[in-house]
Design an enzyme around this catalytic site. Structure first.
Site, PDB file in Angstrom:
ATOM      1  CE1 TYR A 164      34.251  59.550   7.911  1.00 17.75           C
ATOM      2  CE2 TYR A 164      36.475  59.130   8.712  1.00 17.75           C
ATOM      3  CZ  TYR A 164      35.156  58.721   8.546  1.00 17.75           C
ATOM      4  OH  TYR A 164      34.756  57.493   9.032  1.00 17.75           O
ATOM      5  CE  LYS A 168      32.534  59.005  11.221  1.00 20.08           C
ATOM      6  NZ  LYS A 168      31.294  58.337  11.657  1.00 20.08           N
TER       7      LYS A 168
HETATM    8  N1  LIG Z   1      34.660  51.222   6.995  1.00 16.04           N
HETATM    9  C1  LIG Z   1      35.597  51.783   7.727  1.00 16.04           C
HETATM   10  O1  LIG Z   1      36.810  51.525   7.546  1.00 16.04           O
HETATM   11  C2  LIG Z   1      35.206  52.729   8.845  1.00 16.04           C
HETATM   12  C3  LIG Z   1      36.197  53.119   9.742  1.00 16.04           C
HETATM   13  C4  LIG Z   1      35.862  53.981  10.782  1.00 16.04           C
HETATM   14  C5  LIG Z   1      34.568  54.434  10.910  1.00 16.04           C
HETATM   15  N2  LIG Z   1      33.624  54.061  10.013  1.00 16.04           N
HETATM   16  C6  LIG Z   1      32.273  54.582  10.209  1.00 16.04           C
HETATM   17  O2  LIG Z   1      31.372  53.499  10.311  1.00 16.04           O
HETATM   18  C7  LIG Z   1      30.074  53.907   9.874  1.00 16.04           C
HETATM   19  C8  LIG Z   1      29.553  52.908   8.864  1.00 16.04           C
HETATM   20  O3  LIG Z   1      30.405  52.930   7.735  1.00 16.04           O
HETATM   21  P1  LIG Z   1      30.539  51.725   6.681  1.00 16.04           P
HETATM   22  O4  LIG Z   1      31.988  51.525   6.447  1.00 16.04           O
HETATM   23  O5  LIG Z   1      29.683  50.608   7.087  1.00 16.04           O
HETATM   24  O6  LIG Z   1      30.007  52.466   5.365  1.00 16.04           O
HETATM   25  P2  LIG Z   1      28.696  52.292   4.467  1.00 16.04           P
HETATM   26  O7  LIG Z   1      28.542  50.870   4.059  1.00 16.04           O
HETATM   27  O8  LIG Z   1      28.800  53.347   3.424  1.00 16.04           O
HETATM   28  O9  LIG Z   1      27.506  52.620   5.471  1.00 16.04           O
HETATM   29  C9  LIG Z   1      27.021  53.886   5.705  1.00 16.04           C
HETATM   30  C10 LIG Z   1      25.518  53.793   5.781  1.00 16.04           C
HETATM   31  O10 LIG Z   1      25.002  55.047   6.225  1.00 16.04           O
HETATM   32  C11 LIG Z   1      23.849  55.354   5.480  1.00 16.04           C
HETATM   33  N3  LIG Z   1      23.702  56.804   5.418  1.00 16.04           N
HETATM   34  C12 LIG Z   1      24.554  57.691   4.855  1.00 16.04           C
HETATM   35  N4  LIG Z   1      24.065  58.941   4.979  1.00 16.04           N
HETATM   36  C13 LIG Z   1      22.884  58.830   5.646  1.00 16.04           C
HETATM   37  C14 LIG Z   1      21.907  59.764   6.055  1.00 16.04           C
HETATM   38  N5  LIG Z   1      22.038  61.073   5.791  1.00 16.04           N
HETATM   39  N6  LIG Z   1      20.822  59.309   6.723  1.00 16.04           N
HETATM   40  C15 LIG Z   1      20.671  57.990   6.972  1.00 16.04           C
HETATM   41  N7  LIG Z   1      21.563  57.057   6.601  1.00 16.04           N
HETATM   42  C16 LIG Z   1      22.663  57.481   5.940  1.00 16.04           C
HETATM   43  C17 LIG Z   1      24.068  54.736   4.099  1.00 16.04           C
HETATM   44  O11 LIG Z   1      22.836  54.369   3.469  1.00 16.04           O
HETATM   45  P3  LIG Z   1      22.037  55.393   2.499  1.00 16.04           P
HETATM   46  O12 LIG Z   1      23.047  55.923   1.520  1.00 16.04           O
HETATM   47  O13 LIG Z   1      20.969  54.550   1.893  1.00 16.04           O
HETATM   48  O14 LIG Z   1      21.458  56.450   3.389  1.00 16.04           O
HETATM   49  C18 LIG Z   1      24.875  53.491   4.434  1.00 16.04           C
HETATM   50  O15 LIG Z   1      24.053  52.349   4.585  1.00 16.04           O
HETATM   51  C19 LIG Z   1      30.241  55.333   9.344  1.00 16.04           C
HETATM   52  O16 LIG Z   1      29.856  56.261  10.334  1.00 16.04           O
HETATM   53  C20 LIG Z   1      31.732  55.431   9.084  1.00 16.04           C
HETATM   54  O17 LIG Z   1      32.199  56.767   9.133  1.00 16.04           O
HETATM   55  C21 LIG Z   1      33.911  53.215   8.984  1.00 16.04           C
END
Ligand SMILES: NC(=O)c1ccc[n+]([C@@H]2O[C@H](COP(=O)([O-])OP(=O)(O)OC[C@H]3O[C@@H](n4cnc5c(N)ncnc54)[C@H](OP(=O)(O)O)[C@@H]3O)[C@@H](O)[C@H]2O)c1
Length: 259
Positions: A164, A168
């Site tokens: 991962y 990133k």
């Molecule tokens: N939460 C944290 O602590 C954190 C920290 C650092 C970075 N991030 C990053 O922030 C971003 C959002 O994460 P989040 O925490 O909000 O997680 P999340 O709620 O799981 O959101 C991810 C979203 O991406 C969509 N998705 C996944 N695969 C996809 C694809 N192939 N095509 C289109 N949409 C897709 C999912 O919807 P579907 O499954 O319906 O497609 C989901 O709505 C991610 O890039 C994550 O790596 C998160």
């Protein structure tokens, strides 16, 4: 010198947010709509996107849901086309869709989990950038793109997250290169790297929200994780005219974890 009024920074503009059916993406979509943008929300599953549209309309905004898998070039092109067909331009794009697979040491990670993360987190951002830039550079006002990376990439280290983290780190570096290539086309590209943020993605295996709160009280300088609207605030800033000289940056929002 002019001090800008920062209310309604996106009135009349079109903002596309991938992964907008949940978490950081949904909050970011709501934040753009609250400041006057027409918002196109994308993801693979229809229902969560429809709910985001409902929430935006309930606060008086305009939104369009488009199902798309960012790992498929045809889906991403159709998504950009749908945004332009419906609202006339693509002014802002947030490439937020991403997945985490891991927890175990690298030697135990399945090849499928490796490919899934590369396909969505890296190829997905690459394909979205291409389609978005090709549209934005035809527009007199250009556009602004914000990619969602992570502190797990180039900023910090965590066991059980090597693959991962590699994806990133690629997002951070891709952001910088794309920004250099396209700023003279009128397309401004930056990244936000969140640290642990209030979505299920920041829960360790088997952990409850209460367990997480207890863990981060000791781990993080701020004593708590970031709220999704705190990450969205950084995204909106980078997408706004106030950030006109921010090019290829990677803005960290992490409760002081990498301070
Ligand atoms: N939460 C944290 O602590 C954190 C920290 C650092 C970075 N991030 C990053 O922030 C971003 C959002 O994460 P989040 O925490 O909000 O997680 P999340 O709620 O799981 O959101 C991810 C979203 O991406 C969509 N998705 C996944 N695969 C996809 C694809 N192939 N095509 C289109 N949409 C897709 C999912 O919807 P579907 O499954 O319906 O497609 C989901 O709505 C991610 O890039 C994550 O790596 C998160």
């Amino acid at each position: 010198m002019t001090i800008r009024n920062t209310a309604n920074r996106f009135t009349g503009r079109t903002a596309l947010v991938t992964g907008a059916g949940s978490g950081i993406g949904r909050t970011t979509a709501l934040a753009f709509a609250a400041e006057g943008a027409h918002v196109v929300v994308a993801g693979r599953r229809r229902e969560p996107l429809d709910e985001t549209v409902r929430l935006i309309e309930a606060q008086g905004g305009k939104a369009l849901a488009v199902t798309a898998d960012v790992a498929r070039a045809a889906d991403v092109q159709a998504l950009v086309d749908a945004a332009v067909d419906r609202f006339g331009s693509l002014d802002v794009a947030v490439n937020n869709a991403g997945v985490f697979r891991g927890g175990e040491p690298l030697a135990e990670l399945s090849e499928d989990d490796w490919h899934t993360q590369l396909d969505i987190n890296v190829t997905g951002v690459f394909l979205a950038l291409q389609a978005e830039i090709r549209q934005m550079r035809t527009q007199p006002a250009g556009g602004a793109i914000v990619n969602i990376a992570s502190t797990f990439g180039v900023h910090s280290r965590h066991p059980g997250a090597a693959a991962y983290a590699a994806t990133k780190a690629a997002v951070s570096v891709l952001t910088r290169g794309a920004a250099l290539d396209h700023i003279r086309d009128g397309v401004r590209i930056n990244a936000v790297s969140p640290g642990a943020t209030d979505t299920p993605m920041s829960l360790d295996a088997g952990e409850t929200e209460a367990d997480r709160a207890e863990r981060v009280r000791a781990e993080l300088p701020l004593g708590r994780i970031s709220a999704t609207d705190e990450v969205a605030a950084a995204v909106l800033y980078l997408a706004s005219d106030a950030a006109a000289s921010m090019v290829g940056t990677d803005l960290v929002v992490d409760s002081g974890a990498t301070a």
